[in-house]
Design a protein around this motif. Structure first.
Motif, PDB file in Angstrom:
ATOM      1  N   GLY A  91       0.780  -1.228   0.000  1.00 23.42           N
ATOM      2  CA  GLY A  91       0.000   0.000   0.000  1.00 23.42           C
ATOM      3  C   GLY A  91       0.815   1.283   0.000  1.00 23.42           C
ATOM      4  O   GLY A  91       0.251   2.374  -0.051  1.00 23.42           O
ATOM      5  N   LEU A  92       2.151   1.135   0.045  1.00 27.00           N
ATOM      6  CA  LEU A  92       3.012   2.325   0.074  1.00 27.00           C
ATOM      7  C   LEU A  92       3.979   2.372  -1.097  1.00 27.00           C
ATOM      8  O   LEU A  92       4.695   3.359  -1.268  1.00 27.00           O
ATOM      9  CB  LEU A  92       3.805   2.363   1.384  1.00 27.00           C
ATOM     10  CG  LEU A  92       2.984   2.511   2.661  1.00 27.00           C
ATOM     11  CD1 LEU A  92       3.887   2.444   3.889  1.00 27.00           C
ATOM     12  CD2 LEU A  92       2.216   3.839   2.655  1.00 27.00           C
ATOM     13  N   GLY A  93       4.076   1.342  -1.862  1.00 26.25           N
ATOM     14  CA  GLY A  93       5.053   1.308  -2.950  1.00 26.25           C
ATOM     15  C   GLY A  93       6.468   1.220  -2.419  1.00 26.25           C
ATOM     16  O   GLY A  93       6.709   0.726  -1.316  1.00 26.25           O
ATOM     17  N   LEU A  94       7.423   1.704  -3.198  1.00 24.14           N
ATOM     18  CA  LEU A  94       8.819   1.739  -2.783  1.00 24.14           C
ATOM     19  C   LEU A  94       9.167   3.155  -2.350  1.00 24.14           C
ATOM     20  O   LEU A  94       8.814   4.122  -3.021  1.00 24.14           O
ATOM     21  CB  LEU A  94       9.745   1.324  -3.934  1.00 24.14           C
ATOM     22  CG  LEU A  94       9.826  -0.157  -4.263  1.00 24.14           C
ATOM     23  CD1 LEU A  94       8.624  -0.635  -5.062  1.00 24.14           C
ATOM     24  CD2 LEU A  94      11.129  -0.465  -5.021  1.00 24.14           C
ATOM     25  N   TYR A 116       7.137  -0.149 -14.011  1.00 25.40           N
ATOM     26  CA  TYR A 116       7.905  -1.308 -13.592  1.00 25.40           C
ATOM     27  C   TYR A 116       6.942  -2.463 -13.321  1.00 25.40           C
ATOM     28  O   TYR A 116       5.851  -2.265 -12.796  1.00 25.40           O
ATOM     29  CB  TYR A 116       8.685  -1.021 -12.298  1.00 25.40           C
ATOM     30  CG  TYR A 116       9.962  -0.250 -12.488  1.00 25.40           C
ATOM     31  CD1 TYR A 116       9.956   1.145 -12.474  1.00 25.40           C
ATOM     32  CD2 TYR A 116      11.174  -0.903 -12.671  1.00 25.40           C
ATOM     33  CE1 TYR A 116      11.134   1.860 -12.643  1.00 25.40           C
ATOM     34  CE2 TYR A 116      12.359  -0.193 -12.839  1.00 25.40           C
ATOM     35  CZ  TYR A 116      12.322   1.186 -12.823  1.00 25.40           C
ATOM     36  OH  TYR A 116      13.492   1.889 -12.987  1.00 25.40           O
ATOM     37  N   GLN A 145       6.594  -6.137 -11.302  1.00 22.62           N
ATOM     38  CA  GLN A 145       7.152  -6.957 -10.244  1.00 22.62           C
ATOM     39  C   GLN A 145       6.390  -8.274 -10.196  1.00 22.62           C
ATOM     40  O   GLN A 145       5.332  -8.373  -9.589  1.00 22.62           O
ATOM     41  CB  GLN A 145       7.097  -6.243  -8.893  1.00 22.62           C
ATOM     42  CG  GLN A 145       7.826  -7.006  -7.789  1.00 22.62           C
ATOM     43  CD  GLN A 145       7.756  -6.302  -6.453  1.00 22.62           C
ATOM     44  OE1 GLN A 145       6.694  -5.934  -5.981  1.00 22.62           O
ATOM     45  NE2 GLN A 145       8.918  -6.128  -5.825  1.00 22.62           N
ATOM     46  N   SER A 155       8.397 -13.335  -8.398  1.00 22.54           N
ATOM     47  CA  SER A 155       9.812 -13.467  -8.029  1.00 22.54           C
ATOM     48  C   SER A 155      10.335 -12.229  -7.295  1.00 22.54           C
ATOM     49  O   SER A 155      11.426 -12.232  -6.739  1.00 22.54           O
ATOM     50  CB  SER A 155      10.666 -13.678  -9.286  1.00 22.54           C
ATOM     51  OG  SER A 155      10.621 -12.517 -10.107  1.00 22.54           O
ATOM     52  N   ARG A 156       9.550 -11.151  -7.297  1.00 22.67           N
ATOM     53  CA  ARG A 156       9.840  -9.866  -6.628  1.00 22.67           C
ATOM     54  C   ARG A 156      10.859  -9.010  -7.388  1.00 22.67           C
ATOM     55  O   ARG A 156      11.125  -7.889  -6.975  1.00 22.67           O
ATOM     56  CB  ARG A 156      10.331 -10.057  -5.196  1.00 22.67           C
ATOM     57  CG  ARG A 156       9.420 -10.864  -4.299  1.00 22.67           C
ATOM     58  CD  ARG A 156       9.786 -10.628  -2.859  1.00 22.67           C
ATOM     59  NE  ARG A 156      11.228 -10.786  -2.645  1.00 22.67           N
ATOM     60  CZ  ARG A 156      11.775 -11.812  -2.001  1.00 22.67           C
ATOM     61  NH1 ARG A 156      11.024 -12.770  -1.549  1.00 22.67           N
ATOM     62  NH2 ARG A 156      13.082 -11.870  -1.820  1.00 22.67           N
ATOM     63  N   GLN A 157      11.418  -9.506  -8.468  1.00 29.79           N
ATOM     64  CA  GLN A 157      12.371  -8.717  -9.235  1.00 29.79           C
ATOM     65  C   GLN A 157      11.679  -7.489  -9.815  1.00 29.79           C
ATOM     66  O   GLN A 157      10.538  -7.572 -10.256  1.00 29.79           O
ATOM     67  CB  GLN A 157      12.977  -9.556 -10.370  1.00 29.79           C
ATOM     68  CG  GLN A 157      14.015  -8.839 -11.194  1.00 29.79           C
ATOM     69  CD  GLN A 157      15.299  -8.571 -10.420  1.00 29.79           C
ATOM     70  OE1 GLN A 157      15.784  -9.423  -9.685  1.00 29.79           O
ATOM     71  NE2 GLN A 157      15.849  -7.383 -10.600  1.00 29.79           N
ATOM     72  N   MET A 158      12.336  -6.361  -9.802  1.00 27.92           N
ATOM     73  CA  MET A 158      11.810  -5.135 -10.416  1.00 27.92           C
ATOM     74  C   MET A 158      12.278  -5.086 -11.861  1.00 27.92           C
ATOM     75  O   MET A 158      13.479  -5.012 -12.135  1.00 27.92           O
ATOM     76  CB  MET A 158      12.307  -3.897  -9.651  1.00 27.92           C
ATOM     77  CG  MET A 158      11.764  -3.792  -8.247  1.00 27.92           C
ATOM     78  SD  MET A 158       9.991  -3.525  -8.187  1.00 27.92           S
ATOM     79  CE  MET A 158       9.901  -1.830  -8.726  1.00 27.92           C
ATOM     80  N   LEU A 197      11.947  -3.176 -15.552  1.00 28.35           N
ATOM     81  CA  LEU A 197      11.515  -1.980 -16.271  1.00 28.35           C
ATOM     82  C   LEU A 197      10.744  -2.403 -17.520  1.00 28.35           C
ATOM     83  O   LEU A 197      11.262  -3.131 -18.367  1.00 28.35           O
ATOM     84  CB  LEU A 197      12.718  -1.128 -16.651  1.00 28.35           C
ATOM     85  CG  LEU A 197      12.426   0.143 -17.444  1.00 28.35           C
ATOM     86  CD1 LEU A 197      11.542   1.092 -16.637  1.00 28.35           C
ATOM     87  CD2 LEU A 197      13.717   0.838 -17.853  1.00 28.35           C
ATOM     88  N   PHE A 226       4.126  -0.987 -11.034  1.00 25.03           N
ATOM     89  CA  PHE A 226       4.366   0.290 -10.372  1.00 25.03           C
ATOM     90  C   PHE A 226       4.641   1.366 -11.412  1.00 25.03           C
ATOM     91  O   PHE A 226       5.462   1.188 -12.317  1.00 25.03           O
ATOM     92  CB  PHE A 226       5.575   0.205  -9.437  1.00 25.03           C
ATOM     93  CG  PHE A 226       5.360  -0.650  -8.226  1.00 25.03           C
ATOM     94  CD1 PHE A 226       5.832  -1.956  -8.179  1.00 25.03           C
ATOM     95  CD2 PHE A 226       4.698  -0.136  -7.122  1.00 25.03           C
ATOM     96  CE1 PHE A 226       5.637  -2.734  -7.062  1.00 25.03           C
ATOM     97  CE2 PHE A 226       4.504  -0.914  -5.987  1.00 25.03           C
ATOM     98  CZ  PHE A 226       4.970  -2.221  -5.959  1.00 25.03           C
ATOM     99  N   PHE A 285       7.723   6.274  -6.469  1.00 20.38           N
ATOM    100  CA  PHE A 285       6.833   5.216  -6.933  1.00 20.38           C
ATOM    101  C   PHE A 285       5.393   5.462  -6.488  1.00 20.38           C
ATOM    102  O   PHE A 285       5.135   6.039  -5.427  1.00 20.38           O
ATOM    103  CB  PHE A 285       7.270   3.864  -6.363  1.00 20.38           C
ATOM    104  CG  PHE A 285       8.511   3.296  -6.990  1.00 20.38           C
ATOM    105  CD1 PHE A 285       9.755   3.652  -6.524  1.00 20.38           C
ATOM    106  CD2 PHE A 285       8.418   2.420  -8.059  1.00 20.38           C
ATOM    107  CE1 PHE A 285      10.907   3.136  -7.102  1.00 20.38           C
ATOM    108  CE2 PHE A 285       9.554   1.888  -8.640  1.00 20.38           C
ATOM    109  CZ  PHE A 285      10.815   2.245  -8.162  1.00 20.38           C
ATOM    110  N   GLY A 286       4.473   4.958  -7.292  1.00 23.40           N
ATOM    111  CA  GLY A 286       3.089   4.849  -6.861  1.00 23.40           C
ATOM    112  C   GLY A 286       2.927   3.622  -5.965  1.00 23.40           C
ATOM    113  O   GLY A 286       3.885   2.890  -5.706  1.00 23.40           O
ATOM    114  N   THR A 287       1.709   3.407  -5.526  1.00 27.48           N
ATOM    115  CA  THR A 287       1.439   2.319  -4.585  1.00 27.48           C
ATOM    116  C   THR A 287       1.232   0.971  -5.268  1.00 27.48           C
ATOM    117  O   THR A 287       1.134  -0.049  -4.603  1.00 27.48           O
ATOM    118  CB  THR A 287       0.222   2.647  -3.725  1.00 27.48           C
ATOM    119  OG1 THR A 287      -0.874   2.977  -4.589  1.00 27.48           O
ATOM    120  CG2 THR A 287       0.497   3.819  -2.793  1.00 27.48           C
TER     121      THR A 287
END
Lengths: 115, 115
Positions: free
Chosen positions: A40-43, B37, B39, B42-45, B47, B91, B105-107
């Motif tokens: 809910g907060l992003g990065l 982005y 995600q 795997s949690r990798q960010m 682009l 994101f 970043f957005g949420t």
């Protein structure tokens, strides 16, 4: 292979036990940064560094320390972790060429749980 | 201060359909970059696409395209012919190339592609 590495990938610890999350890049990047990701907060940016021995606070620096003694490494230090620091942490790096786009490369993330 | 707003916490769409993710931002800067982005689990960010504010032409990358409305400060992502591998958190992010290369970043929007 050009990459950003983080260690450990997963960590469960207890309140008050000092810990360090390492970040290393092999691309000779000047810029490095730490983010934390929360639902809910992003990065959000914790700290950043524009070169060796140059560090500065991001948006959420409380409870964290960093150092940049070598260009390739940018460790994140939690001197006395608390449960509100339970989060997913990302390290990122990029070149720092003024006036042009410098793509940021992200590490794989570190999942930290503080009990 | 820059802010990024993603008003859709979750979305789902049938495989092969088109989906649009919304993003608005606020800034007083004239030079900036916008990003989407991805995600995955795997949690990798990763682009997906970027847009330079000075470019009027909307960026495209294969099945991904953006609708950049500078005056409205809107930056939506369209995914055409959606695939199961598109299932991820997305994101929207913003960057100004002055000093700290901080990404704001957005949420996030959690997108699920339904088989």
């Amino acid at each position: 292979e050009a990459q950003v590495t983080q260690n450990p990938r997963y960590l469960i610890t207890v309140t008050g036990k000092k810990l360090t999350v390492t970040c290393s890049q092999n691309m000779n990047h000047e810029y490095m940064s730490w983010y934390r990701q929360d639902p809910g907060l992003g990065l959000r940016q914790i700290y950043y560094s524009m070169n060796v021995e140059v560090t500065d606070k991001g948006d959420v620096p409380e409870g964290y320390k960093v150092s940049r003694k070598e260009k390739r490494n940018f460790p994140l230090i939690l001197e006395s972790p608390s449960p509100n620091q339970t989060s997913l942490y990302f390290c990122a790096s990029s070149l720092l060429v003024s006036g042009v786009y410098n793509e940021q490369f992200f590490g794989p993330g570190t999942r930290l749980t503080v009990l | 201060a820059q802010t990024v707003t993603q008003s859709q916490p979750e979305m789902s769409v049938q495989e092969a359909e088109t989906v649009t993710l919304s993003c608005t931002y606020d800034t007083s800067e004239s030079n900036y970059y916008l990003f989407w982005y991805k995600q995955p689990p795997s949690r990798q960010m990763i682009l997906v696409i970027r847009q330079e504010a000075y470019k009027q032409q909307n960026a495209t990358e294969n099945r991904f395209s953006v609708n950049f409305q500078k005056a409205a400060k809107s930056f939506s992502l369209k995914i055409s012919d959606s695939q199961l591998g598109d299932t991820a958190m997305y994101f929207c992010a913003f960057l100004t190339n002055f000093g700290n290369e901080k990404l704001t970043f957005g949420t996030g929007t959690r997108l699920t592609i339904i088989p």
